[in-house]
Design a protein around this motif. Sequence first.
Motif, PDB file in Angstrom:
ATOM      1  N   SER A 135     -23.467  89.930 -75.351  1.00 58.92           N
ATOM      2  CA  SER A 135     -23.431  88.739 -76.200  1.00 58.92           C
ATOM      3  C   SER A 135     -24.658  88.633 -77.101  1.00 58.92           C
ATOM      4  O   SER A 135     -24.896  87.589 -77.710  1.00 58.92           O
ATOM      5  N   MET A 136     -25.428  89.710 -77.205  1.00 67.13           N
ATOM      6  CA  MET A 136     -26.694  89.661 -77.958  1.00 67.13           C
ATOM      7  C   MET A 136     -26.696  90.694 -79.066  1.00 67.13           C
ATOM      8  O   MET A 136     -26.417  91.872 -78.839  1.00 67.13           O
ATOM      9  N   ARG A 137     -27.023  90.235 -80.254  1.00 66.71           N
ATOM     10  CA  ARG A 137     -27.259  91.117 -81.384  1.00 66.71           C
ATOM     11  C   ARG A 137     -28.754  91.140 -81.692  1.00 66.71           C
ATOM     12  O   ARG A 137     -29.548  90.438 -81.051  1.00 66.71           O
ATOM     13  N   VAL A 138     -29.134  91.935 -82.688  1.00 62.00           N
ATOM     14  CA  VAL A 138     -30.544  92.013 -83.066  1.00 62.00           C
ATOM     15  C   VAL A 138     -31.116  90.631 -83.346  1.00 62.00           C
ATOM     16  O   VAL A 138     -32.213  90.282 -82.900  1.00 62.00           O
ATOM     17  N   SER A 139     -30.383  89.810 -84.086  1.00 63.22           N
ATOM     18  CA  SER A 139     -30.883  88.472 -84.424  1.00 63.22           C
ATOM     19  C   SER A 139     -31.115  87.632 -83.176  1.00 63.22           C
ATOM     20  O   SER A 139     -32.051  86.822 -83.127  1.00 63.22           O
ATOM     21  N   ASP A 140     -30.280  87.813 -82.166  1.00 59.41           N
ATOM     22  CA  ASP A 140     -30.454  87.067 -80.914  1.00 59.41           C
ATOM     23  C   ASP A 140     -31.707  87.525 -80.165  1.00 59.41           C
ATOM     24  O   ASP A 140     -32.416  86.701 -79.571  1.00 59.41           O
ATOM     25  N   LEU A 141     -31.962  88.823 -80.192  1.00 62.63           N
ATOM     26  CA  LEU A 141     -33.161  89.341 -79.531  1.00 62.63           C
ATOM     27  C   LEU A 141     -34.417  88.804 -80.206  1.00 62.63           C
ATOM     28  O   LEU A 141     -35.390  88.423 -79.536  1.00 62.63           O
ATOM     29  N   PHE A 142     -34.408  88.750 -81.537  1.00 62.75           N
ATOM     30  CA  PHE A 142     -35.545  88.168 -82.265  1.00 62.75           C
ATOM     31  C   PHE A 142     -35.708  86.687 -81.914  1.00 62.75           C
ATOM     32  O   PHE A 142     -36.813  86.211 -81.646  1.00 62.75           O
ATOM     33  N   THR A 407     -46.478  95.238 -81.884  1.00 62.02           N
ATOM     34  CA  THR A 407     -45.736  96.036 -80.899  1.00 62.02           C
ATOM     35  C   THR A 407     -45.886  97.534 -81.105  1.00 62.02           C
ATOM     36  O   THR A 407     -45.855  98.302 -80.151  1.00 62.02           O
ATOM     37  N   ASP A 408     -45.987  98.003 -82.361  1.00 64.12           N
ATOM     38  CA  ASP A 408     -46.018  99.437 -82.655  1.00 64.12           C
ATOM     39  C   ASP A 408     -44.855 100.144 -81.962  1.00 64.12           C
ATOM     40  O   ASP A 408     -45.001 101.250 -81.449  1.00 64.12           O
ATOM     41  N   SER A 409     -43.701  99.509 -81.925  1.00 60.59           N
ATOM     42  CA  SER A 409     -42.604  99.983 -81.087  1.00 60.59           C
ATOM     43  C   SER A 409     -41.353 100.249 -81.897  1.00 60.59           C
ATOM     44  O   SER A 409     -41.147  99.678 -82.966  1.00 60.59           O
ATOM     45  N   ARG A 410     -40.487 101.112 -81.341  1.00 59.57           N
ATOM     46  CA  ARG A 410     -39.156 101.350 -81.896  1.00 59.57           C
ATOM     47  C   ARG A 410     -38.086 100.556 -81.155  1.00 59.57           C
ATOM     48  O   ARG A 410     -36.908 100.683 -81.456  1.00 59.57           O
ATOM     49  N   SER A 411     -38.493  99.759 -80.194  1.00 58.76           N
ATOM     50  CA  SER A 411     -37.552  99.068 -79.321  1.00 58.76           C
ATOM     51  C   SER A 411     -37.441  97.593 -79.693  1.00 58.76           C
ATOM     52  O   SER A 411     -38.455  96.907 -79.867  1.00 58.76           O
ATOM     53  N   PHE A 412     -36.220  97.093 -79.741  1.00 60.71           N
ATOM     54  CA  PHE A 412     -35.988  95.684 -80.037  1.00 60.71           C
ATOM     55  C   PHE A 412     -36.230  94.787 -78.832  1.00 60.71           C
ATOM     56  O   PHE A 412     -36.173  93.563 -78.959  1.00 60.71           O
ATOM     57  N   VAL A 413     -36.481  95.363 -77.671  1.00 60.81           N
ATOM     58  CA  VAL A 413     -36.776  94.549 -76.493  1.00 60.81           C
ATOM     59  C   VAL A 413     -38.218  94.770 -76.024  1.00 60.81           C
ATOM     60  O   VAL A 413     -38.538  94.619 -74.845  1.00 60.81           O
ATOM     61  N   SER A 414     -39.099  95.088 -76.963  1.00 61.54           N
ATOM     62  CA  SER A 414     -40.499  95.338 -76.606  1.00 61.54           C
ATOM     63  C   SER A 414     -41.382  94.103 -76.793  1.00 61.54           C
ATOM     64  O   SER A 414     -42.591  94.174 -76.564  1.00 61.54           O
ATOM     65  N   TYR A 415     -40.807  92.963 -77.179  1.00 61.90           N
ATOM     66  CA  TYR A 415     -41.653  91.808 -77.486  1.00 61.90           C
ATOM     67  C   TYR A 415     -42.377  91.204 -76.287  1.00 61.90           C
ATOM     68  O   TYR A 415     -43.400  90.521 -76.479  1.00 61.90           O
ATOM     69  N   PRO A 416     -41.947  91.427 -75.062  1.00 61.94           N
ATOM     70  CA  PRO A 416     -42.798  91.006 -73.949  1.00 61.94           C
ATOM     71  C   PRO A 416     -44.182  91.658 -73.945  1.00 61.94           C
ATOM     72  O   PRO A 416     -45.064  91.202 -73.213  1.00 61.94           O
ATOM     73  N   ARG A 417     -44.389  92.690 -74.761  1.00 59.63           N
ATOM     74  CA  ARG A 417     -45.751  93.235 -74.875  1.00 59.63           C
ATOM     75  C   ARG A 417     -46.701  92.192 -75.466  1.00 59.63           C
ATOM     76  O   ARG A 417     -47.907  92.219 -75.189  1.00 59.63           O
ATOM     77  N   HIS A 418     -46.180  91.298 -76.292  1.00 59.76           N
ATOM     78  CA  HIS A 418     -47.022  90.206 -76.792  1.00 59.76           C
ATOM     79  C   HIS A 418     -47.379  89.254 -75.649  1.00 59.76           C
ATOM     80  O   HIS A 418     -48.520  88.787 -75.562  1.00 59.76           O
ATOM     81  N   GLU A 419     -46.417  88.966 -74.803  1.00 56.95           N
ATOM     82  CA  GLU A 419     -46.714  88.153 -73.623  1.00 56.95           C
ATOM     83  C   GLU A 419     -47.768  88.837 -72.758  1.00 56.95           C
ATOM     84  O   GLU A 419     -48.712  88.188 -72.264  1.00 56.95           O
ATOM     85  N   TYR A 420     -47.610  90.125 -72.564  1.00 60.45           N
ATOM     86  CA  TYR A 420     -48.560  90.921 -71.779  1.00 60.45           C
ATOM     87  C   TYR A 420     -49.968  90.788 -72.358  1.00 60.45           C
ATOM     88  O   TYR A 420     -50.940  90.503 -71.637  1.00 60.45           O
ATOM     89  N   PHE A 421     -50.088  90.974 -73.679  1.00 50.92           N
ATOM     90  CA  PHE A 421     -51.385  90.839 -74.348  1.00 50.92           C
ATOM     91  C   PHE A 421     -51.944  89.426 -74.156  1.00 50.92           C
ATOM     92  O   PHE A 421     -53.136  89.248 -73.877  1.00 50.92           O
ATOM     93  N   ARG A 422     -51.100  88.431 -74.322  1.00 50.99           N
ATOM     94  CA  ARG A 422     -51.582  87.053 -74.214  1.00 50.99           C
ATOM     95  C   ARG A 422     -52.074  86.744 -72.807  1.00 50.99           C
ATOM     96  O   ARG A 422     -53.075  86.027 -72.634  1.00 50.99           O
ATOM     97  N   ARG A 423     -51.400  87.266 -71.813  1.00 50.97           N
ATOM     98  CA  ARG A 423     -51.859  87.066 -70.437  1.00 50.97           C
ATOM     99  C   ARG A 423     -53.199  87.765 -70.202  1.00 50.97           C
ATOM    100  O   ARG A 423     -54.091  87.213 -69.537  1.00 50.97           O
ATOM    101  N   VAL A 424     -53.345  88.963 -70.743  1.00 49.15           N
ATOM    102  CA  VAL A 424     -54.619  89.686 -70.613  1.00 49.15           C
ATOM    103  C   VAL A 424     -55.738  88.910 -71.296  1.00 49.15           C
ATOM    104  O   VAL A 424     -56.836  88.741 -70.749  1.00 49.15           O
TER     105      VAL A 424
END
Length: 473
Positions: A135-142, A407-424
């Motif tokens: 049920s998820m498209r690119v726009s939903d992931l964003f 993100t420097d990423s090719r993945s559309f589900v890599s945005y938790p890396r921002h959460e990771y950075f913020r926690r650090v």
Amino acid sequence: MSFIHDDFLLTTPQARELYHSFAKNEPIFDYHCHLSPALIAANHRFADLAEVWLGGDHYKWRAMRSNGVDERFITGDGSPWEKFQAWAATVPHTLRNPLYHWTHLELKRYFGVDCLLNPATAAEVWKQGNARLASMRVSDLFAHSKVAVVCTTDDPSDSLELHEKIRSSGLKTRVYPAFRPDKALAVGNPEAFNSWLEKLGGAAGMPIRTFDDLLSALKKRHDAFHSVGGRLSDHGLETALSEPCSLARARSVFKTAREGRAPSAGDQARYGSYLMLEFGRWDAARGWTKQLHLGALRNNNGRLLGKFGPDTGFDSIGDFPQTRALARYLNTLDSTDQLPRTILYNVNPVDNYAFATMIGNFQDGSIPGKLQFGSGWWFLDQKEGMEWQINALSNLGLLSRFVGMLTDSRSFVSYPRHEYFRRVLCNLLGADMDRGEIPPDMALVGGMVKNICFSNAREYFRLELAPEFAAKM
């Protein structure tokens, strides 16, 4: 308690308050990534977890090869389920690798999966993840990750029709191209260079026979990127290029390559230096931001490079001398007041302090943080690497003016890396507060956290945002 819980990586009360009150809900400004404009324009729906999660992800590919996985289940003709099984079998072996954290953050945030991924749980994770993904498209992931801006990485020869389509689609996430002209410097491989020139000429609508033609075509493409909202350039180099080079010498080097002969290494460096100065002047004239990604040693395994091509997991940290050439490059542009906003990224941690001090040499008071020491990149975008970068910038510059994570990423589900950075980030600052090394003033420290997470980037890059993100303060 699940592994990924509300206070993951947050070890003090202050860290927890900083994250939950000031960082967690900020939008994401992803000013450098390798997402596909074609998939964004199509608002793609991914078929399964293997496509969205494993396709193009050379971080995971490297780990799977290290775990003894046959290439058939990495980049080969294995079925999506077989590839996912191979990844699930690898995940338990990634303990203490950032992939372990990223994997479980991504599973929980996008797919509601709260168990640890391993061979025993693979089938249920596959089932639950695919059901959510249907049920998820690119726009939903964003939208799920509150991504305000995405800057893709685009060659000057790339058509911008996809970006024009995205721009008119009504997507709330603003998507802009970043000008990456690395192939213009690649005269050392005349066959590939000349093939690329034909493509560039097609995009620019002109033949490219001479060096002057090349400059004209590149400038036309730079203008075209600007016309669709692009305000960033990007360069991936072993070191900055700053060798003196006359126009006559650059023309001669180009002619040699155009005739199918490889110029000498010295002439390649001089020719590249000439172009890099031109690119810097164009960026400054247009008010763009230049990004310099320095220090990677690419394509080390010739045998496997021949099989799978570049960007498939055979790169490493290089040990190139950086500072003298970088100082010359920045100084040459600054000497004529043509140094644009610039972000420096190093991939070798030994250069952290050198880069953090280099940016201080060229701050001119025109804007806060005109020169930036970029976030931990590639092999350094993990907890320890992020901490090293934050500490170096804090000790030698102004952390408060930092434009934050990408993100420097090719993945559309890599945005938790921002959460990771913020926690650090919050954990570091919270520990400082707990020890009494910075004031116990949540408004002061929390305000800096919010700025680093989003507002600094919004003000620095000056890109058009959707109203709900433009008004975010």
